[in-house]
Design a protein around this motif. Structure first.
Motif, PDB file in Angstrom:
ATOM      1  N   ASP A  11      13.507  -9.008  12.247  1.00  0.00           N
ATOM      2  CA  ASP A  11      14.734  -8.511  12.860  1.00  0.00           C
ATOM      3  C   ASP A  11      15.801  -8.133  11.837  1.00  0.00           C
ATOM      4  N   LEU A  12      15.441  -8.064  10.552  1.00  0.00           N
ATOM      5  CA  LEU A  12      16.395  -7.706   9.514  1.00  0.00           C
ATOM      6  C   LEU A  12      16.042  -6.360   8.896  1.00  0.00           C
ATOM      7  N   SER A  13      17.080  -5.574   8.571  1.00  0.00           N
ATOM      8  CA  SER A  13      16.866  -4.259   7.951  1.00  0.00           C
ATOM      9  C   SER A  13      16.820  -4.346   6.436  1.00  0.00           C
ATOM     10  N   PHE A  14      16.921  -5.535   5.881  1.00  0.00           N
ATOM     11  CA  PHE A  14      16.936  -5.734   4.435  1.00  0.00           C
ATOM     12  C   PHE A  14      16.022  -6.891   4.085  1.00  0.00           C
ATOM     13  N   GLY A  15      15.766  -7.021   2.784  1.00  0.00           N
ATOM     14  CA  GLY A  15      15.049  -8.182   2.276  1.00  0.00           C
ATOM     15  C   GLY A  15      13.535  -8.073   2.388  1.00  0.00           C
ATOM     16  N   ALA A  16      12.873  -8.769   1.454  1.00  0.00           N
ATOM     17  CA  ALA A  16      11.414  -8.808   1.438  1.00  0.00           C
ATOM     18  C   ALA A  16      10.960 -10.156   0.911  1.00  0.00           C
ATOM     19  N   ARG A  17       9.721 -10.497   1.212  1.00  0.00           N
ATOM     20  CA  ARG A  17       9.058 -11.661   0.640  1.00  0.00           C
ATOM     21  C   ARG A  17       7.886 -11.171  -0.195  1.00  0.00           C
ATOM     22  N   ILE A  18       7.765 -11.697  -1.395  1.00  0.00           N
ATOM     23  CA  ILE A  18       6.664 -11.313  -2.268  1.00  0.00           C
ATOM     24  C   ILE A  18       5.944 -12.568  -2.733  1.00  0.00           C
ATOM     25  N   THR A  19       4.641 -12.547  -2.640  1.00  0.00           N
ATOM     26  CA  THR A  19       3.798 -13.621  -3.172  1.00  0.00           C
ATOM     27  C   THR A  19       2.825 -13.040  -4.183  1.00  0.00           C
ATOM     28  N   GLY A  20       2.308 -13.911  -5.035  1.00  0.00           N
ATOM     29  CA  GLY A  20       1.290 -13.501  -5.995  1.00  0.00           C
ATOM     30  C   GLY A  20       1.811 -13.118  -7.359  1.00  0.00           C
ATOM     31  N   VAL A  21       3.121 -13.296  -7.627  1.00  0.00           N
ATOM     32  CA  VAL A  21       3.664 -12.960  -8.943  1.00  0.00           C
ATOM     33  C   VAL A  21       3.363 -14.087  -9.922  1.00  0.00           C
ATOM     34  N   THR A  22       2.842 -13.730 -11.081  1.00  0.00           N
ATOM     35  CA  THR A  22       2.494 -14.702 -12.119  1.00  0.00           C
ATOM     36  C   THR A  22       3.077 -14.260 -13.455  1.00  0.00           C
ATOM     37  N   THR A  31       2.922  -3.290 -11.626  1.00  0.00           N
ATOM     38  CA  THR A  31       3.467  -4.374 -10.806  1.00  0.00           C
ATOM     39  C   THR A  31       4.980  -4.415 -10.915  1.00  0.00           C
ATOM     40  N   ARG A  32       5.508  -4.247 -12.119  1.00  0.00           N
ATOM     41  CA  ARG A  32       6.954  -4.240 -12.320  1.00  0.00           C
ATOM     42  C   ARG A  32       7.607  -3.108 -11.527  1.00  0.00           C
ATOM     43  N   LYS A  33       6.993  -1.933 -11.551  1.00  0.00           N
ATOM     44  CA  LYS A  33       7.544  -0.802 -10.788  1.00  0.00           C
ATOM     45  C   LYS A  33       7.512  -1.097  -9.292  1.00  0.00           C
ATOM     46  N   GLN A  34       6.427  -1.674  -8.822  1.00  0.00           N
ATOM     47  CA  GLN A  34       6.331  -1.986  -7.404  1.00  0.00           C
ATOM     48  C   GLN A  34       7.434  -2.960  -6.982  1.00  0.00           C
ATOM     49  N   ILE A  35       7.663  -3.982  -7.798  1.00  0.00           N
ATOM     50  CA  ILE A  35       8.698  -4.969  -7.484  1.00  0.00           C
ATOM     51  C   ILE A  35      10.073  -4.332  -7.506  1.00  0.00           C
ATOM     52  N   ASN A  36      10.345  -3.495  -8.513  1.00  0.00           N
ATOM     53  CA  ASN A  36      11.654  -2.842  -8.601  1.00  0.00           C
ATOM     54  C   ASN A  36      11.886  -1.864  -7.453  1.00  0.00           C
ATOM     55  N   ASP A  37      10.843  -1.183  -7.008  1.00  0.00           N
ATOM     56  CA  ASP A  37      10.975  -0.283  -5.860  1.00  0.00           C
ATOM     57  C   ASP A  37      11.353  -1.064  -4.607  1.00  0.00           C
ATOM     58  N   VAL A  38      10.732  -2.226  -4.433  1.00  0.00           N
ATOM     59  CA  VAL A  38      11.064  -3.081  -3.289  1.00  0.00           C
ATOM     60  C   VAL A  38      12.518  -3.548  -3.401  1.00  0.00           C
ATOM     61  N   PHE A  39      12.929  -3.934  -4.598  1.00  0.00           N
ATOM     62  CA  PHE A  39      14.287  -4.416  -4.809  1.00  0.00           C
ATOM     63  C   PHE A  39      15.305  -3.342  -4.466  1.00  0.00           C
ATOM     64  N   TRP A  40      15.094  -2.112  -4.930  1.00  0.00           N
ATOM     65  CA  TRP A  40      16.027  -1.037  -4.639  1.00  0.00           C
ATOM     66  C   TRP A  40      16.076  -0.759  -3.131  1.00  0.00           C
ATOM     67  N   ASP A  41      14.931  -0.782  -2.491  1.00  0.00           N
ATOM     68  CA  ASP A  41      14.862  -0.449  -1.071  1.00  0.00           C
ATOM     69  C   ASP A  41      15.413  -1.567  -0.193  1.00  0.00           C
ATOM     70  N   ARG A  42      15.045  -2.827  -0.480  1.00  0.00           N
ATOM     71  CA  ARG A  42      15.347  -3.940   0.422  1.00  0.00           C
ATOM     72  C   ARG A  42      16.524  -4.799  -0.042  1.00  0.00           C
ATOM     73  N   GLY A  43      16.914  -4.698  -1.309  1.00  0.00           N
ATOM     74  CA  GLY A  43      18.145  -5.330  -1.754  1.00  0.00           C
ATOM     75  C   GLY A  43      18.065  -6.781  -2.162  1.00  0.00           C
ATOM     76  N   MET A  44      17.166  -7.540  -1.594  1.00  0.00           N
ATOM     77  CA  MET A  44      16.944  -8.920  -2.015  1.00  0.00           C
ATOM     78  C   MET A  44      15.483  -9.270  -1.775  1.00  0.00           C
ATOM     79  N   ILE A  45      14.978 -10.182  -2.604  1.00  0.00           N
ATOM     80  CA  ILE A  45      13.569 -10.575  -2.511  1.00  0.00           C
ATOM     81  C   ILE A  45      13.481 -12.087  -2.625  1.00  0.00           C
TER      82      ILE A  45
END
Length: 312
Positions: A11-22, A31-45
């Protein structure tokens, strides 16, 4: 090992959960680009299932940029720290909020509002988690811009907000609970408030536009002196109305901590808060700060030095 990305909540338009980072895969360019793309889009992780170490926290920090020193002066750094950018802290100040005594309580704010340069964001992890309270709240400025009253939003499209380090704890002017008073402040906080009374003030736009076109309502009650050019009763009433509208229309996320969580938020887009916890329980957090500057802030007095203070 690949990472998994899912929404923070349905129910939120922002934020993401990420698992599997080592430690290994967060150095991988894709992987770094994928994480940064999520950060720019969703604002918090919320990074879940993380190795709870300073090395992991610093490696994750460098996914987003260069670490920046943290300005808090009385931190206790952990013995296995790997970089001076990693600090561990525990707030000991006690407040009465709507009749309840709390420690580790902070109102809605963004970091370093009292200076012209806003750091890119912070990464937090919990060292000691209280059994009650201690949640960290996050609210998205893109959602706020979209959902607040359009007439009020239009008033602030070209307005700037003045912030001052001195306006914390005993001097907060806007958006406070109906009942609030400091019960016990550490000596270093009292000394800082006295030392910053005549410090220069910073100015930041109430609304700004990201390079991808989204508008962000980025205002905070904590350390706000008021609206630039309207530092009078009329301007104060207008800014208080905006803050109350922000409270009414925000759809915040309040994070309940696990020892293997690490959380990052976009300091140019989000405001955050700490709900506090009963004084008999300790709450210790570890933080790294990411260097950055969105280029829109300025000091009220041209050429003035960065004001003394702390990033909270």
């Amino acid at each position: 090992m690949s990472i998994t990305v899912r929404p923070l909540a349905d129910d939120l338009s922002f934020g993401a959960r990420i698992t599997g980072v080592t430690l290994d895969n967060c150095r991988d360019a894709e992987t770094r680009k994928q994480i940064n793309d999520v950060f720019w889009d969703r604002g918090m992780i919320v990074f879940e299932g993380m190795e709870p170490s300073n090395a992991m926290q610093m490696a994750l920090t460098r996914v987003f940029g260069e670490p920046q020193g943290y300005a808090l002066t009385d931190v206790v750094e952990t013995s296995d720290r790997v970089d001076t950018g990693v600090v561990e802290f525990e707030y000991g100040d006690v407040f009465e909020v709507d009749g309840v005594e709390l420690i580790s309580w902070l109102p809605w704010h963004f970091d370093a509002c009292y200076t012209d340069k806003l750091n890119r964001g912070g990464i937090l992890r919990a060292i000691t988690i209280p059994p009650e309270g201690g949640l960290t709240g996050f609210a998205d400025g893109i959602q706020l811009y979209r959902d607040i009253d359009p007439a009020l939003r239009d008033r602030f499209e070209t307005l700037n907000i003045v912030y001052h380090t001195h306006l914390m704890f005993t001097n907060v002017r806007f958006g406070m609970p109906r009942s609030y008073k400091p019960v016990m402040l550490r000596p270093m906080i009292a000394e800082m408030l006295a030392a910053t009374k005549d410090a220069p003030r910073a100015v930041h736009p109430a609304i700004w536009t990201r390079e991808t076109g989204e508008k962000v309502l980025h205002v905070a009650p904590w350390q706000a002196a008021g609206i630039e050019g309207m530092l009078d009763a009329e301007g104060d009433a207008l800014f208080e109305a905006l803050i109350r509208e922000v409270y009414a229309k925000m759809t915040p996320y309040h994070h309940k901590w696990s020892p293997t969580d690490m959380v990052i938020w976009d300091n140019w887009r989000f405001i955050h808060s700490v709900g506090g916890n009963p004084p008999q329980y300790s709450r210790q957090m570890q933080r790294t700060t990411i260097e950055g500057d969105y280029g829109l802030g300025r000091m009220e007095i041209a050429g003035s030095a960065k004001p003394a203070g702390i990033d909270l």
